[in-house]
Every structure is written in structure tokens, then in C-alpha cells.
Write an enzyme that holds these catalytic residues in place. Structure first.
Site, PDB file in Angstrom:
ATOM      1  N   HIS A   8       0.836  -1.218   0.000  1.00  0.00           N
ATOM      2  CA  HIS A   8       0.000   0.000   0.000  1.00  0.00           C
ATOM      3  C   HIS A   8       0.865   1.260   0.000  1.00  0.00           C
ATOM      4  O   HIS A   8       1.805   1.369   0.785  1.00  0.00           O
ATOM      5  CB  HIS A   8      -0.884  -0.035   1.253  1.00  0.00           C
ATOM      6  CG  HIS A   8      -1.919   1.038   1.322  1.00  0.00           C
ATOM      7  ND1 HIS A   8      -2.148   1.766   2.457  1.00  0.00           N
ATOM      8  CD2 HIS A   8      -2.800   1.499   0.397  1.00  0.00           C
ATOM      9  CE1 HIS A   8      -3.144   2.617   2.244  1.00  0.00           C
ATOM     10  NE2 HIS A   8      -3.553   2.472   0.992  1.00  0.00           N
TER      11      HIS A   8
ATOM     12  N   HIS B 232      -1.136  11.492  -1.762  1.00  0.00           N
ATOM     13  CA  HIS B 232      -2.443  11.055  -1.266  1.00  0.00           C
ATOM     14  C   HIS B 232      -3.375  12.220  -0.943  1.00  0.00           C
ATOM     15  O   HIS B 232      -4.531  12.233  -1.329  1.00  0.00           O
ATOM     16  CB  HIS B 232      -2.252  10.186  -0.019  1.00  0.00           C
ATOM     17  CG  HIS B 232      -3.524   9.662   0.557  1.00  0.00           C
ATOM     18  ND1 HIS B 232      -4.328  10.406   1.416  1.00  0.00           N
ATOM     19  CD2 HIS B 232      -4.162   8.477   0.404  1.00  0.00           C
ATOM     20  CE1 HIS B 232      -5.382   9.696   1.754  1.00  0.00           C
ATOM     21  NE2 HIS B 232      -5.316   8.513   1.160  1.00  0.00           N
TER      22      HIS B 232
HETATM   23  O1  G3P Z   1      -6.546   1.745  -3.181  1.00  0.00           O
HETATM   24  C1  G3P Z   1      -6.791   1.302  -1.890  1.00  0.00           C
HETATM   25  C2  G3P Z   1      -6.555   2.371  -0.857  1.00  0.00           C
HETATM   26  O2  G3P Z   1      -5.332   2.997  -1.121  1.00  0.00           O
HETATM   27  C3  G3P Z   1      -7.644   3.391  -0.789  1.00  0.00           C
HETATM   28  O3  G3P Z   1      -7.526   4.261   0.279  1.00  0.00           O
HETATM   29  O4  G3P Z   1      -7.022   6.468   1.234  1.00  0.00           O
HETATM   30  O5  G3P Z   1      -5.286   4.707   1.241  1.00  0.00           O
HETATM   31  O6  G3P Z   1      -5.907   5.826  -0.870  1.00  0.00           O
HETATM   32  P1  G3P Z   1      -6.373   5.367   0.466  1.00  0.00           P
HETATM   33 MG    MG Z   2      -4.683   4.652  -2.323  1.00  0.00          MG
END
Ligand code: G3P
Ligand code: MG
Length: 253
Positions: A19, A61
Site C-alpha cells: 500500500h 495522497h
Molecule cells: O486503493 C486502496 C486504498 O489505497 C484506498 O484508500 O485512502 O489509502 O488511498 P487510500
Molecule cells: Mg490509495
């Protein structure tokens, strides 16, 4: 065919994905994070892509610069030339000082050098949904051309997904949701998605079966505990996105 074999056909991509590049182990959405995940054996990575003020897609982000850089203000109002001079690593730790906010094209180059597949999350600033969807899809078509596996473009924004589809329909798309809406099937059909990307807490065994029966893959985020990961894989979930790279490794079963 066993259910697992079907699952592999439905999702011919890595099963565990880092992630925001390197999960909790490196500053999010940086090239250093992507490289760290690859060094740990991950074959797939998720990261977030937003447009700078000049329209250049960059990895970040938040809509504002404060949390993950030494800059201030809004990403959508800052040209890439300025973003590129910011430090996106020092907030995380001294050892990452000087790590820049990467342009999307540089992230793709690194992924391709390292043989990584990517889930590219289209993350539009407020009001920039269509423009971001189009720009990220066009950049993806150009930069990933000839790669063994194209990225999956995902977004919480159905406008961005529709825009991506209109300019690069051949690139696979994932519908990203926190909660699974009652009309998920209609949405996925309309946007011609290959997979549902959902918060793992939104899923249960019955829903997972229905989504699979409808022919879609399932990616869940953010899965950081082994017990949860095992439960999800037991439901046939195709892909786990994790922050806990040391706990849920690339070959977790
Ligand atoms: O793509 C999955 C996840 O990354 C979505 O949430 O806020 O971490 O971008 P976020
Ligand atoms: Mg994401």
C-alpha cells in the site's frame, strides 16, 4: 477447476500488494517506498496519483502538501516544478530526507525496471475528477505500453473512472469503495470494471461469492493482520493491499 484456480484466472496479478509504495515502512507514495517493497519481494504496488497545478500526474495522497512534505498549500495549485523541489521523506524519518514527490512517469519507470505490477489509484483533487481520470489513463497508456501486465486503474470517483474509460478503454479498471453500495453490480457494469476494490471491513463471505459469481475480481484494503488476511483469502479474495509488509509478505497464504 478448483475455486482457487478460477480465482487465479480472474485475477492474473500479484495476490499481495504494498500500500502506498512501502506501507508503513517508508514515506508513502515515494520511489524509495516502491523500491523498498520490491526489495522485500513484493511483485505489486498500490499508489495514489493526483494532478499538479500544471496538469502533471504526481504521486501523493492528500489534496494538501502539509502532511507528507515540507511544502504548504494545495497540490492542484502548485506546478510540478515546485512540487519536485519539496522534501517528501523527512516527515517520515531523517534517513529519507530529500526524497521527492515523484512524477507518475518516474514511478512507472521504476516499477517497470523492478518488474512490479501496479494498482494506480486515481486520486482527483476536488473538482478535478474528469481531468485527472483522463490524464492518468493517457499517461498510463503511454508509459506502460508493452509491459507484461497493464496496471489496474482504480478510483473512488466514478467520474474519474468514466473519464479513464473514455480515453483508454483497454486499461483495466477497479471500482474503489469504502462501503459496498447496493447498486455495485450496475456501477461495475457501467464502468466496465474488472474488480471491486473494497475496504475489507465492508466485505462478507456471501457478498464475496456474489461478486465472484458476477465475474469480478476482489481486491481488499488495507489488510494488516494475518488472521484477517487468512479469512479474506478463505472467502476467495483475489488481492490484499497491505501496510504491514513485514507481517503479510508477498507470498502470504
Ligand atoms: O486503493 C486502496 C486504498 O489505497 C484506498 O484508500 O485512502 O489509502 O488511498 P487510500
Ligand atoms: Mg490509495
Amino acid at each position: 477447476m478448483t475455486p482457487r484456480a478460477e480465482s487465479q484466472v480472474r485475477w492474473p496479478r500479484p495476490r499481495v500488494v504494498a500500500h502506498r509504495g512501502g506501507g508503513r515502512l517508508a514515506p508513502e507514495n515515494t520511489l524509495a517506498a516502491i523500491r523498498l517493497g520490491a526489495r522485500m519481494g513484493f511483485r505489486g504496488v498500490e499508489f495514489d496519483v493526483m494532478l499538479a497545478g500544471c496538469g502533471t500526474p504526481v504521486l501523493i495522497h492528500d489534496e494538501t502538501l502539509k502532511r507528507t512534505s515540507n511544502g504548504r498549500g494545495e497540490v492542484a495549485r502548485t506546478p510540478y516544478a515546485e512540487l519536485a523541489r519539496l522534501d517528501a521523506g523527512a516527515w517520515f524519518s531523517r534517513s529519507y530526507r530529500g526524497e521527492p514527490i515523484p512524477a507518475y512517469e518516474d514511478a512507472v519507470r521504476v516499477c517497470r525496471e523492478l518488474g512490479l505490477w501496479a494498482n494506480v489509484e486515481i486520486k482527483p483533487s476536488t473538482g478535478y475528477d474528469r481531468r485527472t481520470g483522463e490524464a492518468v489513463a493517457l499517461a498510463s497508456r503511454a508509459r506502460w505500453a508493452g509491459a507484461p501486465q497493464p496496471p489496474v486503474l482504480s478510483s473512488f470517483s466514478t467520474v474519474a473512472l468514466a473519464a479513464a474509460r473514455s480515453v483508454a478503454p483497454e486499461l483495466p479498471r477497479g471500482l474503489l469503495v469504502g462501503r459496498i453500495p447496493p447498486h455495485w453490480h450496475e456501477l461495475m457494469r457501467d464502468l466496465d470494471c474488472v474488480a471491486l476494490h473494497c475496504n475489507h471491513r465492508a466485505l462478507n463471505a456471501r457478498l464475496a461469492a456474489r461478486i465472484h459469481d458476477a465475474g469480478y475480481g476482489i481486491l481488499t484494503w488495507t489488510v494488516n493482520e494475518r488472521r484477517t488476511a487468512r479469512k479474506l483469502l478463505g472467502w476467495g479474495v483475489d488481492c490484499l493491499v497491505t501496510d504491514a509488509l513485514g507481517t503479510i509478505g508477498p507470498s502470504f497464504r
